[in-house]
Write a protein that holds these residues in place. Structure first.
Motif, mmCIF file in Angstrom:
data_model
loop_
_atom_site.group_PDB
_atom_site.id
_atom_site.type_symbol
_atom_site.label_atom_id
_atom_site.label_comp_id
_atom_site.label_asym_id
_atom_site.label_seq_id
_atom_site.Cartn_x
_atom_site.Cartn_y
_atom_site.Cartn_z
ATOM 1 N N GLN A 117 17.432 10.467 -8.140
ATOM 2 C CA GLN A 117 17.258 8.909 -8.554
ATOM 3 C C GLN A 117 15.887 8.374 -8.964
ATOM 4 O O GLN A 117 15.210 7.506 -8.462
ATOM 5 C CB GLN A 117 17.865 7.989 -7.742
ATOM 6 C CG GLN A 117 19.255 8.213 -7.166
ATOM 7 C CD GLN A 117 20.208 7.689 -8.056
ATOM 8 O OE1 GLN A 117 19.894 6.642 -8.831
ATOM 9 N NE2 GLN A 117 21.483 7.864 -8.198
ATOM 10 N N ALA A 118 15.410 9.213 -9.715
ATOM 11 C CA ALA A 118 13.744 9.314 -10.064
ATOM 12 C C ALA A 118 13.301 7.961 -10.662
ATOM 13 O O ALA A 118 12.289 7.256 -10.372
ATOM 14 C CB ALA A 118 13.138 10.442 -10.933
ATOM 15 N N LYS A 119 14.134 7.266 -11.626
ATOM 16 C CA LYS A 119 13.902 6.337 -12.161
ATOM 17 C C LYS A 119 14.312 4.809 -11.333
ATOM 18 O O LYS A 119 13.895 3.896 -11.651
ATOM 19 C CB LYS A 119 14.925 6.258 -13.259
ATOM 20 C CG LYS A 119 14.420 7.055 -14.526
ATOM 21 C CD LYS A 119 13.124 6.472 -15.377
ATOM 22 C CE LYS A 119 12.872 7.398 -16.426
ATOM 23 N NZ LYS A 119 12.701 8.913 -16.099
ATOM 24 N N SER A 120 14.992 5.081 -10.271
ATOM 25 C CA SER A 120 15.434 4.108 -9.339
ATOM 26 C C SER A 120 14.141 3.325 -8.891
ATOM 27 O O SER A 120 13.325 3.943 -8.033
ATOM 28 C CB SER A 120 16.407 4.511 -8.280
ATOM 29 O OG SER A 120 16.664 3.395 -7.484
ATOM 30 N N PRO A 121 13.995 1.795 -8.966
ATOM 31 C CA PRO A 121 12.882 1.100 -8.023
ATOM 32 C C PRO A 121 13.102 1.383 -6.607
ATOM 33 O O PRO A 121 13.841 1.214 -6.054
ATOM 34 C CB PRO A 121 12.894 -0.222 -8.782
ATOM 35 C CG PRO A 121 14.351 -0.505 -8.970
ATOM 36 C CD PRO A 121 15.092 0.840 -9.083
ATOM 37 N N ALA A 122 11.809 1.585 -5.961
ATOM 38 C CA ALA A 122 11.636 1.824 -4.660
ATOM 39 C C ALA A 122 11.024 0.508 -4.061
ATOM 40 O O ALA A 122 11.353 -0.153 -2.995
ATOM 41 C CB ALA A 122 10.961 3.196 -4.143
ATOM 42 N N LEU A 123 9.892 0.139 -4.612
ATOM 43 C CA LEU A 123 9.155 -0.936 -4.220
ATOM 44 C C LEU A 123 8.523 -1.697 -5.228
ATOM 45 O O LEU A 123 7.768 -1.181 -6.250
ATOM 46 C CB LEU A 123 7.904 -0.395 -3.334
ATOM 47 C CG LEU A 123 6.878 -1.148 -2.881
ATOM 48 C CD1 LEU A 123 7.115 -2.140 -1.875
ATOM 49 C CD2 LEU A 123 5.494 -0.465 -2.567
ATOM 50 N N THR A 124 8.537 -3.006 -5.004
ATOM 51 C CA THR A 124 7.882 -3.957 -5.949
ATOM 52 C C THR A 124 6.847 -4.662 -5.303
ATOM 53 O O THR A 124 7.028 -5.285 -4.146
ATOM 54 C CB THR A 124 8.683 -4.896 -6.628
ATOM 55 O OG1 THR A 124 9.713 -4.332 -7.669
ATOM 56 C CG2 THR A 124 7.879 -5.832 -7.674
ATOM 57 N N HIS A 152 15.851 -1.355 -2.986
ATOM 58 C CA HIS A 152 14.795 -1.788 -3.932
ATOM 59 C C HIS A 152 13.996 -2.939 -2.958
ATOM 60 O O HIS A 152 14.529 -3.917 -2.490
ATOM 61 C CB HIS A 152 14.970 -2.388 -5.024
ATOM 62 C CG HIS A 152 13.927 -2.945 -6.028
ATOM 63 N ND1 HIS A 152 14.253 -3.614 -7.048
ATOM 64 C CD2 HIS A 152 12.647 -2.742 -5.944
ATOM 65 C CE1 HIS A 152 12.922 -4.183 -7.428
ATOM 66 N NE2 HIS A 152 12.002 -3.418 -6.821
ATOM 67 N N THR A 153 13.002 -2.628 -2.667
ATOM 68 C CA THR A 153 12.073 -3.661 -1.801
ATOM 69 C C THR A 153 11.063 -4.215 -2.418
ATOM 70 O O THR A 153 10.176 -3.536 -3.190
ATOM 71 C CB THR A 153 11.537 -2.735 -0.312
ATOM 72 O OG1 THR A 153 12.306 -1.971 0.058
ATOM 73 C CG2 THR A 153 10.955 -3.715 0.643
ATOM 74 N N ILE A 154 10.943 -5.680 -2.206
ATOM 75 C CA ILE A 154 9.986 -6.478 -2.724
ATOM 76 C C ILE A 154 9.316 -6.771 -1.738
ATOM 77 O O ILE A 154 9.647 -7.700 -0.972
ATOM 78 C CB ILE A 154 10.769 -7.669 -3.630
ATOM 79 C CG1 ILE A 154 11.485 -7.189 -4.816
ATOM 80 C CG2 ILE A 154 9.697 -8.580 -4.088
ATOM 81 C CD1 ILE A 154 12.679 -7.574 -5.085
ATOM 82 N N THR A 155 7.867 -6.549 -1.553
ATOM 83 C CA THR A 155 7.091 -6.891 -0.730
ATOM 84 C C THR A 155 6.351 -8.253 -1.147
ATOM 85 O O THR A 155 5.617 -8.189 -2.142
ATOM 86 C CB THR A 155 6.199 -5.792 -0.275
ATOM 87 O OG1 THR A 155 7.014 -4.473 -0.221
ATOM 88 C CG2 THR A 155 5.241 -5.971 1.069
ATOM 89 N N VAL A 156 6.389 -9.120 -0.116
ATOM 90 C CA VAL A 156 5.529 -10.420 -0.333
ATOM 91 C C VAL A 156 4.333 -10.602 0.755
ATOM 92 O O VAL A 156 4.633 -10.796 2.070
ATOM 93 C CB VAL A 156 6.419 -11.590 -0.175
ATOM 94 C CG1 VAL A 156 5.659 -12.977 -0.352
ATOM 95 C CG2 VAL A 156 7.788 -11.591 -1.111
ATOM 96 N N PRO A 157 3.179 -10.279 0.272
ATOM 97 C CA PRO A 157 2.303 -10.215 1.430
ATOM 98 C C PRO A 157 1.810 -11.369 1.978
ATOM 99 O O PRO A 157 1.992 -12.439 1.362
ATOM 100 C CB PRO A 157 1.023 -9.232 0.717
ATOM 101 C CG PRO A 157 1.433 -8.938 -0.711
ATOM 102 C CD PRO A 157 2.765 -9.628 -1.131
ATOM 103 N N TYR A 158 1.063 -11.471 2.878
ATOM 104 C CA TYR A 158 0.611 -12.675 3.590
ATOM 105 C C TYR A 158 -0.250 -13.429 2.674
ATOM 106 O O TYR A 158 -0.004 -14.731 2.605
ATOM 107 C CB TYR A 158 -0.127 -12.152 5.078
ATOM 108 C CG TYR A 158 -0.620 -13.410 5.833
ATOM 109 C CD1 TYR A 158 -0.005 -14.265 6.426
ATOM 110 C CD2 TYR A 158 -2.230 -13.467 6.089
ATOM 111 C CE1 TYR A 158 -0.500 -15.344 7.057
ATOM 112 C CE2 TYR A 158 -2.739 -14.543 6.767
ATOM 113 C CZ TYR A 158 -2.029 -15.425 7.157
ATOM 114 O OH TYR A 158 -2.281 -16.195 7.974
#
Length: 1577
Positions: free
Chosen positions: A351-358, A581-587
């Motif tokens: 699944q190389a095209k699958s998004p892992a992290l935004t 698919h993880t979307i990270t919202v930093p501090y």
């Protein structure tokens, strides 16, 4: 409260009678409101109709349906009044704030504060120098507005009620003082009637219903009749007893004082701001303390506090023993990977095209998306680089299993992911840590401990991060405090090497080897690494997947830190396992745009969101900007800190706001986690429309005793707790006692949750001892037998299991404060403090609560950051209200409440307050508060019982017999015989000093008696016997030239230290006048020194003044006229220009008993006293000194003393003329310009005997102590000095004499040379170290016994031991006895008593204007009440004791040593014990490096400590808690007032003794200009 729904008429008659009786008891004040409610509820319990859903299966937990969102205006929710930008301004970047928001709690706090309306008095506000801490200007006259509610808790009804209550009980203190002076009717003015017989009837301000009128009367009666808890002394105060007042007050008439002054508790009017403040303080102390003082602890033998007796009413657990709770079985899914790296490999390939992290940029817009393919290829590159490109083939830098630090900022999650997975693939162990920002980061040393214990030597970081790290000037990364040496490796893609075709990473099946190490900080601040094995990591991901029902390809929004805890477990590990698919919202994004995570959920239709209560709160505050957000996609809103009891209100409020945006109530999933056991429990999402889980409403009182009780009595002290769902799949859970052996709790008991699971941490890396106690716990049953062999891990969470096996958490071990055996949760206290409208005063998220151990118990301290615009008054008012709220709701007293300036508390990397560092700063005095309030009087309830002085039925004779029977000797000592003088010629010479000088002038005219040195050490003036005699004759001739007979008159000699003074003295003796030597005024400080000169001249009724021309000009100058009346000086005779002719005859006194001179001196208690010295007394005294010190005409003696009074005057002016030895005179003032003068003189003249004062010794120690090498190089040698005697009228300053001896040992000073002399007003010389006697001995006495006037010798280094040095050998012809000052009977040698002296050289009486004979007779001619009634004794006014030593004196008998402990007038009678100020001052001076000097005194039973601040003014408030702590710990006393002043404010006399009474008068007259005055409550 309990009679809701009960028809009283239908009750049986006996119940109605009992209710009537209860009502009567309440109205008569025999029972409290709370007790009344409790008993009434008990009576009616069986008649209340049972409501459905009132209680569930667990008998002791009341559960209420959750989310019953109240539509009324008080319901939680944002206030709609203020514009959104206003919210933004107050959104402090705190991590600890909003989870404490609770409207229920706020109301409870306001109710609690209202309750204080009757009871509390306004505590006095501290006094602060304006310059010390410049805050915004404020108008001091208007009382601060107490009524504005905080912006996010607006409720008009509550506002009005609260302002009404607080306006009455918490007005600004100055307002309160004025009101009570006018005897107004605020409830607190009852204090003005406190010590007068009858309560005043007070006009009521407004008509009140009968009940509250009655309550008012009751409140006053209670105050009237309850004896105030005596803070200090044990004797009840008589209302007429005299209070020592500043002189300004003593003369005021009663009438004029009513309007302008307040009355003290003793009915004595006092003026000044200080007195009124202290009076307020005393009034606040008249409230009975809690707990009741009947439980005073008394341990006679050690007098150390005992554990309080258990209260029989303490709730005890009653349920059965808990049964371990099992989680659902962990399912087996066929396609679960054998290891986490295998999952990444699979997704990277398929699944190389699958998004892992935004990742988002700072504005909240997507910055980049990392696909699974990219994540896999980059991790692979990194693994290859780590294993093959660092070091050489033969010596690789990294081996499998090495630990590597990961240093990445939160804002760059992609780099962190690659580094983490790269380490897993390379089979090295990642240790994620925070980015160090400076060398002095809060807790950086502890991170160093973690890196050291894990053996980390390599750190991975990104290029950007590396650039931001602090560097040394030559560009290297600095060595962080406490860190091991580190090698830094940058992991940006451009620096990585592509692996060769044949290289493949080794991916073994998950085993028990460590996969990664997560850091964890303990309560004490230590940072440890929790090791998680590969199998635990995998199993934990599987358990989370099952519990949260994760599906492949879902989207997850993560607001948490991805380096540890939930952010790592869900957002980095489980998400990769499930291709999420993880979307990270930093501090940083959250700070800039708090609603960004909600927008991300809306845009990406995220199914799961991972947040903390803080994020819910922030999103809610900023909600108005978003109208069209849709949250219906969320199936799980995981609240990471849902285990915090205060999360309930955040969850409810968030749901309330966002339900209209599609948020479903059942998706909110609180969970409980711990670093050791990873996820402990999580609530699974409920079915649509199913009833929501119930809540527990617990009694805080019960919780403090570790017991679960439904809260029935007082809704103010209730705690509402939500469950955190069920425990994790495949886990087993028990609840065990948090301290002691891990015994299973009962069902209604709070304990620590312990977990057995394959998915937990395995150990603290590198710390096997701690590991055993945490990860290998085997619970035991009531009998102490283990319940099985499975080891459990402690989670650090405190809680219980509710109905349906739901887990409830009520606190954490690290936030536990155990005070007097009761447990309180730091978070609960924070919540209460913040419910007291903090918005105007402090920042919500910046508050620290911790406990410090003071005097055998934990004491609670709260530290908060104050807003820059908060006024003094606001802050102080907020602090007083927090005290009241916590006292009322938690039933625990706060020890200290401190406010520090904004942004000064140490922060954790994610913005929270670093508690351990804050506590450390507090204890070390580095906190620098701008406001502080200490309440030791209310919360220290375990002091030893005050000593009750027993009435003395036993007469002194029986005491004497008792001592003899017990084999104790009477404490007395005698100097050797003076011996008789046979030769007639010698008798004449020895009888009068004037004859002695004439005899020497004839027999040895050229013998040099005196040499005066200047600052350069040059002899500026010498006097032979003949020169001195001739000069004295010329002065006598001057009197005749004035053509007046002065015979018998008193004449003041006003000279600088020198030979003129000596000549003038003998000139007076030749002329038959009585000399009075007076220290001349200081030309630079006339205002302070001239009035004393004037006073002595007036008191001594001097008929003329002999002085020099320069001093005569000063006396008549304009500057002098500013401070005294210069027109009324007596005749001033200038002796610089003397007549040439000799007097016709020299006066011969008819008898030796005639007055020779007057000795005036200011005592340490500030009394000016003149004593009369007869000719016989001075010649005997000189003879006594001559014998003791073996003074002959061939000897040289150096004297560095003030020559105006006491023994200093005798040695300077009289001794040489009598004994014929040469005196080298060194004026002490010269040392200020040339420090080594005295020591170099000793070396140059090879002096054997020298006399100095403590001030001279201190000057040399402080100024020259570091320069001994330089002195040595100059050829200075003190080996010639045989005796160096310090002349003083006080306890020997052992620390000073010892440091002087040690410092100058290098230049030859013998350790045996230094000793001290002792004299007093009644007898100028009692003890002095001679040549023949044994060396001065030192003993260690027990301070506790000394306070009881007993002497118990202990070993050196014993706790509470006080070293005392002997005060010189008793002089020839002197007898000393120790006497009980009250009974006047002699004492045994194990007692402390007053030193009485019998000697031919005692003074013959005080010289006073009115000749108060009674005073004189008492001090100079007193008889013992038993023993030797015929001997006349003089009372020295000093306390001491005599000990027979093993040493032998010159006659071969055992030597009796006299030890002086302190002046009787200066002792402080506190709590029935006798304290010596110097002991308390020694402790105070040790408390902080910035305390230069200190002094203590008492005022109306309060101990006042004045400390001179040697450091900067911002340290002033640091001293207050440290001073209070040290006095409490070492002396078992509570300090009432701490005054911080500038250096040099504490007045010191010429002998270097503190003038504590002058200081006291200045303090009460408000003349000290203090930096800060703290009134401890």
């Amino acid at each position: 409260m309990a009679d809701r729904g009960v028809d009283l008429s239908s009750l049986p008659k006996e119940v109605r009678d009992q209710l009537a009786e209860l009502d009567l008891e309440l109205s008569e004040g025999d029972i409290t409101q709370k007790g009344f409610e409790k008993k009434k509820a008990k009576l009616l319990a069986s008649y209340i109709p049972h409501l459905p859903n009132a209680s569930l299966s667990l008998p002791d937990v009341q559960l209420s349906p959750s989310h019953s969102a109240d539509p009324s205006p008080e319901a939680p929710g944002p206030s709609t009044s203020s514009p959104s930008k206003h919210h933004r301004a107050h959104r402090s970047g705190g991590a600890r704030d909003e989870r404490y928001r609770s409207d229920i709690h706020t109301e409870a706090v306001q109710a609690a504060l209202a309750k204080h309306k009757e009871e509390k008095m306004a505590p006095p506000m501290p006094t602060k120098r304006r310059s010390a801490f410049v805050q915004s200007p404020m108008d001091a006259c208007t009382p601060p507005d107490t009524s504005s509610a905080s912006e996010d808790e607006g409720s008009l009804r509550r506002k009005a009620a609260l302002s009404a209550v607080l306006a009455q009980s918490l007005q600004s203190p100055d307002y309160w003082i004025n009101r009570s002076v006018q005897s107004s009717s605020t409830s607190s003015s009852a204090s003005s009637t406190l010590s007068h017989g009858e309560p005043k009837s007070q006009p009521q301000p407004q008509p009140q219903p009968a009940a509250s009128l009655l309550a008012d009367v009751l409140a006053h009666t209670r105050i009237e009749n309850s004896v105030p808890p005596d803070v200090t002394s044990s004797t009840p105060q008589e209302s007429g007893s005299r209070v020592d007042l500043p002189p300004a007050v003593r003369g005021m008439s009663r009438g004029q004082s009513r309007s302008s002054m307040m009355e003290t508790a003793d009915g004595v009017p006092v003026s000044s701001r200080v007195s009124t403040k202290i009076q307020q303080l005393l009034n606040t102390l008249k409230r009975p303390k809690r707990p009741p003082l009947s439980e005073f602890f008394l341990d006679d033998s050690e007098e150390i506090v005992e554990v309080p007796q258990p209260d029989p009413n303490t709730p005890k657990p009653e349920g059965r023993q808990i049964i371990p709770v099992k989680g659902e079985p962990l399912g087996v899914v066929s396609n679960w990977p054998p290891a986490l790296q295998a999952a990444l490999a699979r997704w990277g390939a398929t699944q190389a095209k699958s998004p892992a992290l935004t990742a988002l940029d700072i504005t909240g817009k997507p910055l980049y998306t990392l696909t699974y393919g990219k994540l896999w290829s980059r991790s692979l590159k990194l693994a290859y680089t780590l294993l093959n490109k660092l070091g050489t083939k033969s010596e690789p830098v990294l081996q499998t299993g090495d630990r590597v630090a990961l240093v990445y900022p939160n804002s760059d999650p992609g780099m962190f992911w690659v580094a983490f997975y790269g380490c897993l693939l390379a089979e090295v162990i990642p240790v994620p840590i925070e980015v160090p920002l400076s060398r002095q980061d809060a807790g950086s040393q502890q991170i160093g401990f973690l890196l050291g214990s894990c053996g980390v030597s390599l750190a991975l970081t990104s290029e950007v991060c590396l650039k931001g790290l602090p560097k040394t000037p030559n560009g290297e990364i600095i060595q962080f405090k406490g860190w091991p040496r580190m090698k830094w490796v940058v992991t940006d893609t451009k620096y990585l090497t592509k692996p060769s075709k044949d290289w493949q990473p080794h991916i073994p099946t998950a085993n028990t080897d460590t996969a990664y190490i997560e850091y964890k900080a303990t309560k004490e601040g230590t940072v440890m690494g929790v090791a998680v094995s590969k199998i635990s990591m995998l199993t934990h991901c599987q358990a989370l997947t099952q519990a949260c029902n994760y599906c492949e390809g879902e989207t997850l929004v993560n607001v948490l830190d991805c380096k540890k805890d939930m952010g790592l477990w869900h957002g980095v590990l489980t998400s990769v396992m499930n291709r999420i698919h993880t979307i990270t919202v930093p501090y940083a994004v959250m700070k800039a745009c708090p609603i960004s995570w909600v927008q991300r959920v809306h845009i990406h239709k995220a199914r799961v969101a991972l947040v903390k209560c803080r994020d819910l709160h922030w999103a809610m505050m900023a909600h108005k900007e978003q109208k069209d957000t849709n949250l219906s996609s969320i199936r799980m809103l995981i609240v990471a800190d849902g285990a915090n009891p205060w999360s309930v209100s955040s969850c409810d409020a968030f749901l309330n706001v966002f339900q209209s945006n599609g948020l479903k109530p059942e998706v909110i999933c609180p969970c409980a986690t711990s670093a050791e056991a990873l996820t402990v429990a999580i609530r699974r999402p409920g079915a649509r429309g199913a009833p929501l889980p119930a809540r527990a409403i617990l009694s805080m009182g019960g919780l403090s005793h570790g017991v679960i009780r439904v809260n029935t009595e007082d809704k103010n002290s209730a705690l509402t707790v939500q469950d955190v769902g069920h425990i994790m799949p495949g886990a087993l859970m028990c609840i065990v006692k948090p301290d002691g052996p891990p015994q299973l709790c009962k069902t209604d008991e709070i304990g620590e949750i312990v977990i057995n699971s394959r998915a937990g941490g395995t150990m603290y890396y590198g710390l096997p001892g701690l590991t055993k106690n945490t990860f290998e716990v085997i619970p035991v049953n009531q009998a102490g037998a283990p319940i099985g062999e499975i080891p459990f891990s402690r989670t650090g969470l405190l809680g219980f299991v509710g109905p349906g096996s739901l887990v409830f958490v009520v606190g954490k071990n690290e936030g536990l404060l155990i005070v007097s055996g009761r447990r309180h949760n730091a978070d609960d206290l924070v919540a209460t403090a913040l419910a007291v409208e903090p918005v105007k005063t402090v920042y919500r998220g910046r508050i620290a609560v911790f406990s410090v151990t003071v005097f055998y118990d934990e004491r609670i301290v709260i530290v908060a950051e104050q807003r820059p615009d908060a006024s003094e008054e606001d802050s102080f008012q907020w602090m007083s209200r927090v005290l009241q709220a916590i006292d009322s709701i938690h039933q625990v007293g706060l020890y200290c409440l401190a406010l520090v300036p904004a942004n000064t508390l140490p922060k954790t990397p994610l913005g929270g307050i670093h508690i351990c560092e804050t506590k450390q700063n507090f204890l070390e005095g580095n906190l620098h508060p701008c406001n502080i309030l200490l309440c030791p009087h209310t919360c220290v309830t375990n002091l030893p019982k005050p000593r009750q002085k027993q009435p003395v039925d036993v007469g002194p004779a029986s005491m004497l017999v008792g001592n003899l029977v017990a084999g104790k000797r009477i404490a007395q000592a005698t100097g050797r015989e003076l011996g008789m003088v046979e030769d007639q010629d010698l008798i004449r010479k020895h009888q009068f000093l004037s004859d002695a000088l004439q005899w020497r002038a004839q027999s040895d005219p050229d013998h040099v008696l005196y040499v005066l040195l200047n600052a350069k050490g040059v002899a500026v003036c010498t006097a032979t016997c003949a020169q001195l005699h001739k000069r004295a004759e010329k002065i006598t001739a001057t009197f005749i030239r004035e053509r007046r007979s002065y015979t018998g008159d008193n004449v003041v000699l006003l000279y600088p230290p020198g030979i003129d003074l000596i000549a003038a003295f003998y000139g007076c003796l030749y002329a038959g006048v009585v000399p009075v030597t007076v220290r001349p005024p200081h030309p630079q400080n006339l205002a302070a020194t001239l009035p004393t000169v004037r006073m002595i001249i007036d008191v001594s009724k001097a008929s003329c003044i002999l002085t020099t021309q320069p001093l005569m000009r000063i006396l008549r100058s304009r500057e002098a006229a500013a401070s005294v009346n210069v027109k009324t000086w007596p005749t001033i005779i200038d002796t610089d220009d003397l007549p040439r002719k000799r007097p016709p005859n020299i006066y011969k006194p008819p008898t030796a008993e005639m007055l020779a001179y007057l000795d005036f001196s200011v005592s340490t208690t500030g009394m000016l006293t003149g004593v009369k010295m007869s000719h016989a007394a001075i010649s005997t005294l000189c003879r006594s000194i001559k014998l003791q010190c073996e003074l002959y005409s061939s000897r040289q003696v150096a004297i560095c003393l003030d020559p105006y009074c006491g023994l200093g005057f005798v040695l300077w002016c009289l001794s040489s003329v009598y004994s014929g030895h040469q005196s080298i005179l060194i004026p002490p003032l010269e040392l200020e310009s040339s420090l080594p003068l005295w020591l170099s003189t000793l070396s140059q003249y090879k002096i054997r005997d020298t006399f100095c004062s403590y001030s001279v010794m201190e000057l040399c120690t402080k100024g020259l102590g570091t320069q001994t090498e330089i002195l040595k190089a100059r050829g200075l040698n003190l080996s010639c000095v045989r005796s160096c005697v310090v002349i003083a009228e006080e306890r020997p300053r052992l620390a000073l004499t010892q440091s002087f001896s040690k410092l100058f040992k290098d230049i030859g000073l013998s350790s045996r040379a230094v000793s001290t002399a002792f004299g007093s007003r009644v007898n100028l010389a009692i003890g002095m170290q001679g040549t023949a006697g044994p060396d001065p001995s030192t003993v260690y006495v027990d301070m506790k016994s000394l306070r009881h006037d007993r002497v118990r010798l202990v070993e050196r280094g014993a706790p509470q031991s006080l070293p005392l040095m002997e005060s010189g050998t008793i002089l020839p012809g002197v007898r000393v006895i120790i006497v009980n000052p009250e009974t006047r009977g002699p004492l045994g040698d194990s007692h402390l008593g007053e030193i009485w002296v019998h000697s031919p050289h005692s003074a013959s009486g005080y010289y006073t204007i009115y000749g108060e004979e009674s005073l004189q007779a008492d001090h100079f001619n007193t008889r013992l009440s038993f023993g030797e009634p015929q001997t006349l004794w003089a009372r020295t006014g000093y306390l001491g004791f005599i000990k027979r030593t093993e040493l032998l004196d010159a006659s071969g008998d055992r030597h009796d040593a006299l030890f002086v402990v302190g002046s009787l007038d200066e002792t402080l009678e506190l709590r029935g014990l006798r304290y010596h100020p110097i002991d308390i001052e020694t402790s105070v001076s040790r408390a902080h490096r910035s305390i230069a000097e200190s002094a203590v005194f008492t005022w109306t039973n309060l101990l006042v400590v004045v400390a001179e601040l040697g450091g900067s003014e911002q340290e002033a408030l640091d001293l207050v808690p440290l001073v209070t702590n040290v006095v409490l710990e070492e002396h078992h006393l509570i300090v009432g007032v701490v005054v911080i002043v500038d250096p040099g404010v504490i007045p010191i006399n010429s002998r270097g003794e503190k003038q504590r009474m002058h200081l006291r008068d200045s303090f009460l007259a408000d003349q000290l200009d203090p930096i800060y005055v703290a009134y401890n409550m």
